[in-house]
Scaffold this active site. Sequence first.
Site, PDB file in Angstrom:
ATOM      1  N   TYR A 143      27.518  19.575  24.352  1.00 53.52           N
ATOM      2  CA  TYR A 143      28.382  18.397  24.488  1.00 53.52           C
ATOM      3  C   TYR A 143      29.798  18.682  23.985  1.00 53.52           C
ATOM      4  O   TYR A 143      30.747  18.028  24.405  1.00 53.52           O
ATOM      5  CB  TYR A 143      27.816  17.214  23.693  1.00 53.52           C
ATOM      6  N   LYS A 193      14.229  25.827  22.862  1.00 52.63           N
ATOM      7  CA  LYS A 193      13.895  26.657  24.022  1.00 52.63           C
ATOM      8  C   LYS A 193      14.086  28.107  23.588  1.00 52.63           C
ATOM      9  O   LYS A 193      14.888  28.864  24.153  1.00 52.63           O
ATOM     10  CB  LYS A 193      14.794  26.272  25.215  1.00 52.63           C
ATOM     11  N   ASP A 225      10.200  22.015  27.188  1.00 52.01           N
ATOM     12  CA  ASP A 225       9.462  21.596  28.391  1.00 52.01           C
ATOM     13  C   ASP A 225       8.081  21.072  28.026  1.00 52.01           C
ATOM     14  O   ASP A 225       7.613  20.057  28.549  1.00 52.01           O
ATOM     15  CB  ASP A 225       9.394  22.732  29.437  1.00 52.01           C
ATOM     16  N   ASP A 249      19.138  14.026  23.959  1.00 51.57           N
ATOM     17  CA  ASP A 249      19.593  13.001  24.908  1.00 51.57           C
ATOM     18  C   ASP A 249      18.484  12.712  25.911  1.00 51.57           C
ATOM     19  O   ASP A 249      18.115  11.561  26.154  1.00 51.57           O
ATOM     20  CB  ASP A 249      20.858  13.485  25.627  1.00 51.57           C
ATOM     21  N   ASP A 253      15.429   9.382  25.910  1.00 55.43           N
ATOM     22  CA  ASP A 253      15.219   8.438  27.019  1.00 55.43           C
ATOM     23  C   ASP A 253      13.749   8.430  27.433  1.00 55.43           C
ATOM     24  O   ASP A 253      13.167   7.376  27.689  1.00 55.43           O
ATOM     25  CB  ASP A 253      16.078   8.818  28.242  1.00 55.43           C
TER      26      ASP A 253
HETATM   27  C1  IPM Z   1      23.418   8.472  24.894  1.00 53.43           C
HETATM   28  C2  IPM Z   1      24.195   8.461  26.177  1.00 53.43           C
HETATM   29  C3  IPM Z   1      25.472   9.279  25.956  1.00 53.43           C
HETATM   30  C4  IPM Z   1      25.041  10.680  25.589  1.00 53.43           C
HETATM   31  C5  IPM Z   1      26.429   9.307  27.150  1.00 53.43           C
HETATM   32  C6  IPM Z   1      26.793   7.904  27.591  1.00 53.43           C
HETATM   33  C7  IPM Z   1      27.652  10.120  26.855  1.00 53.43           C
HETATM   34  O1  IPM Z   1      23.439   8.947  27.229  1.00 53.43           O
HETATM   35  O2  IPM Z   1      23.923   7.985  23.865  1.00 53.43           O
HETATM   36  O3  IPM Z   1      22.284   8.955  24.912  1.00 53.43           O
HETATM   37  O4  IPM Z   1      24.725  11.489  26.474  1.00 53.43           O
HETATM   38  O5  IPM Z   1      25.010  10.997  24.402  1.00 53.43           O
HETATM   39 MG    MG Z   2      21.424   9.325  26.731  1.00 52.98          MG
END
Ligand code: IPM
Ligand code: MG
Length: 360
Positions: A143, A193, A225, A249, A253
């Site tokens: 990032y 990884k 993975d 990240d 999710d």
């Molecule tokens: C998160 C989001 C952010 C990230 C984006 C919006 C830059 O997906 O906070 O997880 O990737 O960190």
């Molecule tokens: Mg995110």
Amino acid sequence: MNYKIALIRGDGIGPEVVGEAVKVLNAVGEKFGHTFTYEDVLLGGCATDAVGKSYPDGTAEKCKACDAVLLGAVGGPKWGSDKPAEQRPETALLAIRKDLGLYANLRPAALRPAMADACPLKKETAEKGIDLMMVRELTGGIYFGKRDKYETEDRGLEATDLMAYSEKEIERIGRRAFELARLRRKKVSSVDKANVLETSRLWRSVMHRLAEEYSDVQYEDVLVDNCAMQLVRDPGQFDVVVTENMFGDILSDEASMVTGSIGLLPSASIGDTAPGLYEPIHGSAPDIAGQDKANPIATILSVAMMFRYSFQLPAEADAVEQAVDAVLADGWRTADIAEPGVTPIGTKQMGDLICAKIKG
Ligand code: IPM
Ligand code: MG
């Protein structure tokens, strides 16, 4: 005590969910004898519209003058990836993380008792319970690495994003994970990884050193993975999961989806000094903005994390979490979590019900 809180209301449903979280803060203040004062800070697409850039000058300083930061959500199709970097909300998010030194992103993914049926996994799997804490490194890795796009002689355009990690960066996030595990079920799963990446091999060696130091905590290495697979096969096996920025990240999710209710999940981003930043993990949902449809619970639970991690007020944090669970147990649902046949309530009513439980 008096606490000063920076409010980044942001875009889409951000202002609505922050509005409800402020009501909850005030309810807790009344009940426990604290006062909260608020400072609005402009950041995100709304800042681009107002002043031409998503991260206005002085943003970090304004936040640093506060004890904690509460963020609703930023982003939306209006400020998409075709726009220059300084106008995009994502640029502002990364900048504030870096400027406030928020290297540790805590994303709990837990199945709330009243919401067990929302879990999309097999019943036997859900019944074992899910209660994990994703600890994502937030200010390093790909990032923030060097990136470039250039013309080549024979391959057309080429682009590169560099992933770099120092021992120091790995050690400080690792320590956070082990310390958190000590307060939980004493297990750390470190995700990397290492069969491919040099950064992961360094990551792993630092984690192994820490695992020896924290010998009371159970430790395992998990390849990323495999971790993605285990999260849907048997998420109950995880307690604290620690990983680098981009893996975190993606996996956070996935973990949130496994609980079936992304609208309920809070997060904390913290560094070595105040202020920490607290935000729901969901996005700005522009399609339902301004319609009193958004679920404010993730932001309200982010306030609970603020009490726990920034203000060292565990009783206040418990009060908020218990109020949320009580309202859910009573059957109240916003549209995103309403079971078939249940009439959903709006954002404001959900906030009011939670405040009423807090005030008792
Ligand atoms: C998160 C989001 C952010 C990230 C984006 C919006 C830059 O997906 O906070 O997880 O990737 O960190
Ligand atoms: Mg995110």
